[in-house]
Design an enzyme around this catalytic site. Structure first.
Site, short mmCIF file in Angstrom:
data_model
loop_
_atom_site.label_atom_id
_atom_site.label_comp_id
_atom_site.label_asym_id
_atom_site.label_seq_id
_atom_site.Cartn_x
_atom_site.Cartn_y
_atom_site.Cartn_z
N HIS A 89 -3.24 0.63 5.59
CA HIS A 89 -1.89 0.18 6.10
C HIS A 89 -0.84 -0.11 5.44
O HIS A 89 -1.01 -1.39 5.05
CB HIS A 89 -2.30 -0.88 7.30
CG HIS A 89 -1.08 -1.29 8.33
ND1 HIS A 89 -0.31 -2.23 7.78
CD2 HIS A 89 -0.83 -0.98 9.44
CE1 HIS A 89 0.60 -2.53 9.00
NE2 HIS A 89 0.26 -1.64 9.87
N PHE A 90 -0.21 0.77 4.86
CA PHE A 90 0.04 2.05 4.93
C PHE A 90 -0.59 2.54 3.78
O PHE A 90 -0.28 2.21 2.59
CB PHE A 90 1.34 2.50 5.41
CG PHE A 90 1.92 1.89 6.72
CD1 PHE A 90 1.32 2.45 7.89
CD2 PHE A 90 2.47 0.87 6.93
CE1 PHE A 90 1.69 1.92 9.09
CE2 PHE A 90 2.80 0.27 8.09
CZ PHE A 90 2.34 0.79 9.38
#
Length: 171
Positions: free
Chosen positions: A70-71
């Site tokens: 993420h991410f």
């Protein structure tokens, strides 16, 4: 029952296994979903409303699982994990008070995000002010909370609600 005013990581994990407050008490999640490393203070008479407070901490390091996904190339702690930690702590508070059953998040009044937790941060601090607890047929806790990263407030939530249920089969 353990009415201590602080708890270490091992005790929080024991709560997740039903070994801190008893097998029928609300449990914290374990492993990756346990979003705190310690509870620095918990009491039933402090805080903004005089009905209790909890201060807990999570040590941040770049190897935490969520930074890998993420991410990609833009690692940040998901805001929902900080919010979930606040619900976890309200449920923990109810167990600390002696509630029995399964804890479930019931809602939140308002959530604001004004910053982010990045891999270079050192510590997240959760500060909850208990507004009300109900211990009748309905067992519920209501709290306001903030999340700080390295001393800077970046999240706030009002009216976090957690219920404790003896039966969740129809929930």
């Amino acid at each position: 029952m353990n009415k201590a005013n602080s708890f270490n990581k091992e005790e929080l994990i024991a709560c997740g296994h039903g070994k801190l407050f008893g097998p029928n008490s609300p449990r914290l999640p374990v492993d990756n979903m346990l979003m705190m490393d310690r509870i620095v203070t918990i009491n039933d008479n402090g805080g903004e409303f005089g009905k209790g407070e909890i201060v807990a901490e999570l040590d941040i390091n770049p190897d935490l699982w969520f930074f890998d996904c993420h991410f990609i190339t833009d690692p940040v702690m998901p805001g929902c994990l900080g919010l979930d930690a606040m619900w976890q702590l309200v449920g923990f508070y109810l167990g600390w008070e002696g509630a029995e059953g399964k804890g479930r998040a019931l809602g939140v009044g308002e959530v604001k995000f004004t910053g982010q937790v990045l891999p270079g941060a050192k510590k997240v601090t959760y500060k909850l002010n208990i507004k009300r607890t109900i211990h009748r047929k309905l067992v519920m806790g209501i709290a306001d909370a903030i999340l700080e990263v390295d001393g800077r407030q970046i999240y706030s939530a009002t009216d976090l609600k957690v219920g404790v249920f003896s039966d969740t089969s129809t929930f």
